[in-house]
Motif scaffolding. Structure first.
Motif, PDB file in Angstrom:
ATOM      1  N   THR A  54       1.350   3.809   0.306  1.00 33.49           N
ATOM      2  CA  THR A  54       1.622   2.573   1.048  1.00 33.49           C
ATOM      3  C   THR A  54       0.410   2.224   1.897  1.00 33.49           C
ATOM      4  O   THR A  54      -0.303   3.102   2.376  1.00 33.49           O
ATOM      5  CB  THR A  54       2.856   2.719   1.953  1.00 33.49           C
ATOM      6  OG1 THR A  54       2.701   3.916   2.707  1.00 33.49           O
ATOM      7  CG2 THR A  54       4.121   2.779   1.128  1.00 33.49           C
ATOM      8  N   ARG A  55       0.196   0.963   2.051  1.00 31.75           N
ATOM      9  CA  ARG A  55      -0.902   0.484   2.903  1.00 31.75           C
ATOM     10  C   ARG A  55      -0.420   0.454   4.331  1.00 31.75           C
ATOM     11  O   ARG A  55       0.718   0.138   4.607  1.00 31.75           O
ATOM     12  CB  ARG A  55      -1.293  -0.935   2.500  1.00 31.75           C
ATOM     13  CG  ARG A  55      -2.034  -1.049   1.226  1.00 31.75           C
ATOM     14  CD  ARG A  55      -2.496  -2.483   1.040  1.00 31.75           C
ATOM     15  NE  ARG A  55      -3.762  -2.730   1.691  1.00 31.75           N
ATOM     16  CZ  ARG A  55      -4.934  -2.737   1.052  1.00 31.75           C
ATOM     17  NH1 ARG A  55      -4.971  -2.502  -0.222  1.00 31.75           N
ATOM     18  NH2 ARG A  55      -6.050  -2.975   1.705  1.00 31.75           N
ATOM     19  N   GLN A  56      -1.296   0.767   5.243  1.00 31.36           N
ATOM     20  CA  GLN A  56      -0.979   0.644   6.657  1.00 31.36           C
ATOM     21  C   GLN A  56      -1.322  -0.772   7.089  1.00 31.36           C
ATOM     22  O   GLN A  56      -2.349  -1.306   6.678  1.00 31.36           O
ATOM     23  CB  GLN A  56      -1.826   1.640   7.474  1.00 31.36           C
ATOM     24  CG  GLN A  56      -1.569   3.090   7.126  1.00 31.36           C
ATOM     25  CD  GLN A  56      -0.146   3.519   7.447  1.00 31.36           C
ATOM     26  OE1 GLN A  56       0.411   3.139   8.469  1.00 31.36           O
ATOM     27  NE2 GLN A  56       0.468   4.281   6.540  1.00 31.36           N
ATOM     28  N   ALA A  57      -0.446  -1.342   7.895  1.00 30.58           N
ATOM     29  CA  ALA A  57      -0.777  -2.653   8.438  1.00 30.58           C
ATOM     30  C   ALA A  57      -2.006  -2.495   9.328  1.00 30.58           C
ATOM     31  O   ALA A  57      -2.153  -1.497  10.044  1.00 30.58           O
ATOM     32  CB  ALA A  57       0.397  -3.193   9.236  1.00 30.58           C
ATOM     33  N   ASN A  95       6.618  -0.838  -7.009  1.00 28.77           N
ATOM     34  CA  ASN A  95       7.276  -0.074  -5.948  1.00 28.77           C
ATOM     35  C   ASN A  95       7.584   1.362  -6.348  1.00 28.77           C
ATOM     36  O   ASN A  95       8.054   2.152  -5.538  1.00 28.77           O
ATOM     37  CB  ASN A  95       8.548  -0.790  -5.492  1.00 28.77           C
ATOM     38  CG  ASN A  95       8.210  -2.008  -4.665  1.00 28.77           C
ATOM     39  OD1 ASN A  95       7.534  -1.904  -3.640  1.00 28.77           O
ATOM     40  ND2 ASN A  95       8.629  -3.173  -5.117  1.00 28.77           N
ATOM     41  N   LEU A 148       2.699  -9.189  -3.893  1.00 25.74           N
ATOM     42  CA  LEU A 148       2.058  -7.945  -3.450  1.00 25.74           C
ATOM     43  C   LEU A 148       1.761  -7.044  -4.650  1.00 25.74           C
ATOM     44  O   LEU A 148       0.731  -6.367  -4.699  1.00 25.74           O
ATOM     45  CB  LEU A 148       2.949  -7.203  -2.446  1.00 25.74           C
ATOM     46  CG  LEU A 148       3.290  -7.967  -1.155  1.00 25.74           C
ATOM     47  CD1 LEU A 148       4.115  -7.077  -0.228  1.00 25.74           C
ATOM     48  CD2 LEU A 148       2.034  -8.443  -0.443  1.00 25.74           C
ATOM     49  N   LYS A 157      -2.056  -5.616  -4.143  1.00 28.93           N
ATOM     50  CA  LYS A 157      -2.064  -4.653  -3.038  1.00 28.93           C
ATOM     51  C   LYS A 157      -3.053  -3.497  -3.244  1.00 28.93           C
ATOM     52  O   LYS A 157      -3.245  -2.700  -2.337  1.00 28.93           O
ATOM     53  CB  LYS A 157      -0.659  -4.156  -2.722  1.00 28.93           C
ATOM     54  CG  LYS A 157      -0.035  -3.292  -3.767  1.00 28.93           C
ATOM     55  CD  LYS A 157       1.351  -2.867  -3.318  1.00 28.93           C
ATOM     56  CE  LYS A 157       1.992  -2.080  -4.420  1.00 28.93           C
ATOM     57  NZ  LYS A 157       3.307  -1.613  -4.109  1.00 28.93           N
ATOM     58  N   GLN A 210       2.017  -6.922   6.717  1.00 31.11           N
ATOM     59  CA  GLN A 210       2.281  -5.478   6.622  1.00 31.11           C
ATOM     60  C   GLN A 210       1.315  -4.768   5.674  1.00 31.11           C
ATOM     61  O   GLN A 210       1.217  -3.549   5.686  1.00 31.11           O
ATOM     62  CB  GLN A 210       3.721  -5.232   6.172  1.00 31.11           C
ATOM     63  CG  GLN A 210       4.722  -5.589   7.267  1.00 31.11           C
ATOM     64  CD  GLN A 210       6.123  -5.765   6.711  1.00 31.11           C
ATOM     65  OE1 GLN A 210       6.444  -5.279   5.624  1.00 31.11           O
ATOM     66  NE2 GLN A 210       6.958  -6.472   7.452  1.00 31.11           N
ATOM     67  N   VAL A 211       0.633  -5.534   4.827  1.00 29.80           N
ATOM     68  CA  VAL A 211      -0.334  -4.891   3.919  1.00 29.80           C
ATOM     69  C   VAL A 211      -1.767  -5.322   4.240  1.00 29.80           C
ATOM     70  O   VAL A 211      -2.717  -4.811   3.641  1.00 29.80           O
ATOM     71  CB  VAL A 211      -0.049  -5.215   2.430  1.00 29.80           C
ATOM     72  CG1 VAL A 211       1.328  -4.714   2.028  1.00 29.80           C
ATOM     73  CG2 VAL A 211      -0.185  -6.698   2.143  1.00 29.80           C
ATOM     74  N   ASP A 266      -5.324  -5.698   6.131  1.00 29.99           N
ATOM     75  CA  ASP A 266      -6.189  -4.958   7.037  1.00 29.99           C
ATOM     76  C   ASP A 266      -6.522  -5.822   8.253  1.00 29.99           C
ATOM     77  O   ASP A 266      -6.625  -5.330   9.364  1.00 29.99           O
ATOM     78  CB  ASP A 266      -7.477  -4.562   6.317  1.00 29.99           C
ATOM     79  CG  ASP A 266      -7.189  -3.689   5.122  1.00 29.99           C
ATOM     80  OD1 ASP A 266      -7.021  -2.471   5.315  1.00 29.99           O
ATOM     81  OD2 ASP A 266      -7.089  -4.227   4.002  1.00 29.99           O
TER      82      ASP A 266
END
Lengths: 249, 308
Positions: free
Chosen positions: A225-228, B131, B265, B269, B287-288, B290
């Motif tokens: 999972t990517r971190q925000a 997912n 996403l 992603k 939430q994804v 940077d």
């Protein structure tokens, strides 16, 4: 001409799924299920072809667990005439689904098969092409426009470079893309009427088709999972960050 | 083991994603042949011969392969399939169209859009819009698979494979290619661009994409779109990034007015750096991302254009 339209029961596309504790599969307990969105588009197109007088009858087919009846009822509420459920408690691979469907196509003398371009659970996108191969007929995948004209069907396909136009000889198998149509909302009277439409159930094992799986799933994992990251306060700050990234690259 | 790779090309040139598929084949191991099927495709075949790791390029150059119709190309591949342990194509609209047809004709399974090679018979692929990742294995005599381009690096191009004509003509007469409308653009292709700027429903119209195009030209970027923007008719389908559109993984992905639906996403992603510009602070895209900028895109994008 009779149209067969394929319907798959999948997890609701808006639900974020989780992998089960022993990493063997996706946990579908208590997950809301729905008709695969691409299948719904296929059903809508089949019904429109009937309304336009091109099709004489629309038969909805689902292959899977007994609860797939719910999704067949959805297809009937949109306007399919009758439904067939080929029951299998084991999840079948696209190749087995294609083989079973080919049997139905032969038995029912189907002129056109419509289905979704992929299901949003396994993301395979294989069944239509496999079915066309087994039937020895033409295929039109990722279709965004179709027009039946005599013994031919003319298609627009969504391809990587843009749009492709092809013409197929019927019978044919056509997989539907997003832009083919916008499925109607089934009205309450039609939902009630759908409950009285014929829905026949058969067992997959009775078709004399090799259903044995070819693929073993060894493991199912969650992706990284990517971190925000950080929320910036201005465009100037963004440009500064982009310049730093550019230099790093 | 000998592997057959189906080249992705437009007769005149070879598409870069073919080089990603070659890397996947190299990881499986064995001799590698490449099939170039098309009409007047000699220059694509010459480009294929330069890819490192390819020993032989087989060229089927005939009118019946124009438009790479699935029925004819699949029959051609089937006619040579017994020579191979693996048949591989890049996960493009051609690969996805043709290879499942080949697999069914051979009565074997098909692995769609693999993201890693674990061993010659075991691969990883994403399911449920990315997912979950499944590790899958098959004992089938011939493995048929499509390869996600962004999951494998490009192979080198300092080879010198032999080029052989494959004169098999498989004209099944089931389908006819009419035409293809190719979107002309000076910008890089989405699937190979190192920077992408994409717009979503927040763009409000196709004309407003010109704002993104200006920024794209300064960054040397490709322009993409979310499904919502394509469905709304703002931009054509070939710009769609997502589970059912193109899968991209550039160094920099800038999402403008895109909320971040699951299916979008799934297509972006794996980008190295994600920037999101959206006026809704609760949009899932943050939430994804940077770097996130909570702002009205109609203020932020022109300002970004000025600042670059």
């Amino acid at each position: 001409m009779k149209i067969l339209v394929m319907v798959k029961r999948v997890s609701d596309p808006n639900v974020i799924i989780r992998v089960n504790a022993d990493n063997s599969a996706v946990d579908l307990n208590n997950v809301k299920m729905a008709i695969n969105p691409f299948c719904e588009i296929a059903v809508e197109e089949a019904v429109r072809l009937k309304e336009a007088g091109v099709a004489s009858e629309v038969i909805a087919l689902s292959i899977g667990e007994s609860q797939s009846q719910d999704q067949l009822r959805t297809a009937l509420a949109i306007g399919a005439d009758r439904a067939l459920l080929i029951e299998s408690e084991e999840a079948l691979e696209p190749l087995a689904v294609a083989k079973l469907t080919a049997k139905v196509v032969a038995e029912e003398e189907i002129g056109l098969v419509l289905l979704g371009k992929q299901s949003i659970d396994t993301d395979n996108g294989q069944t239509g092409q496999m079915l066309a191969s087994i039937m020895g007929v033409a295929q039109g995948t990722f279709t965004s426009k179709l027009e039946v004209s005599g013994e031919k069907v003319n298609l627009t396909r969504e391809v990587d470079s843009g749009l492709q136009s092809i013409s197929l000889t019927l019978p044919a198998v056509i997989s539907c893309d997003l832009r083919l149509n916008e499925p109607r909302f089934a009205s309450l009277p039609n939902i009630m009427k759908a409950k009285r439409k014929p829905l026949e159930t058969k067992a997959a094992a009775d078709f004399g088709v090799d259903l044995a799986p070819h693929i073993k799933t060894l493991k199912v994992e969650e992706p990284n999972t990517r971190q925000a990251g950080v929320v910036l306060s201005s465009v100037a700050e963004l440009v500064e960050k982009l310049n730093i990234e550019k230099e790093a690259v | 083991m000998t592997i057959l790779i189906i080249a992705e090309h437009d007769n005149g040139s070879l598409k870069e994603i073919t080089l990603n598929a070659v890397t996947a084949a190299t990881e499986i191991g064995g001799d590698i042949d490449m099939l170039v099927a098309g009409e007047n495709c000699a220059s694509a075949a010459q480009a294929a011969a330069k890819i490192s790791g390819i020993s032989r390029v087989r060229v089927a150059d005939h009118a019946c392969y124009n438009g790479q119709l699935a029925e004819n190309v699949a029959a051609l591949i089937q006619s040579v399939a017994s020579e191979y342990s693996h048949i591989i194509a890049p996960s493009t609209s051609n690969g996805k169209n043709i290879l499942p047809r080949v697999a069914a004709a051979l009565d074997v399974a098909h692995f769609s859009d693999i993201i890693s090679v674990e061993s010659p018979d075991t691969f990883k692929r994403t399911i449920y819009a990315g997912n979950a990742i499944a590790t899958v294995q098959s004992d089938d005599a011939i493995k048929v698979l499509t390869v996600r381009g962004t999951a494998f690096p490009l192979s080198e191009q300092n080879g010198s494979a032999i080029i052989e004509a494959l004169s098999t003509v498989k004209d099944l007469g089931l389908s006819t290619f009419i035409d293809e409308s190719v979107a002309e653009s000076e910008r890089p292709e989405l699937t190979s661009a190192s920077t992408i700027i994409s717009g979503g429903r927040g763009m409000q119209s196709g004309d407003n994409f010109q704002m993104l195009e200006k920024v794209a030209d300064k960054l040397g970027a490709a322009v993409g779109a979310s499904r919502a923007a394509v469905d709304a008719g703002y931009v054509p389908n070939d710009m769609q990034v997502g589970q059912t559109g193109k899968i991209v993984a550039p160094d920099l992905y800038i999402a403008v007015g895109i909320s971040g639906a699951i299916q979008h996403l799934a297509g972006m992603k794996d980008s190295k750096v994600i920037v999101a510009i959206n006026k809704d602070p609760d949009a899932p895209i943050f939430q994804v991302a940077d770097f996130g900028l909570v702002a009205d895109l109609f203020d932020a994008v022109p300002e970004l254009d000025q600042a670059l």
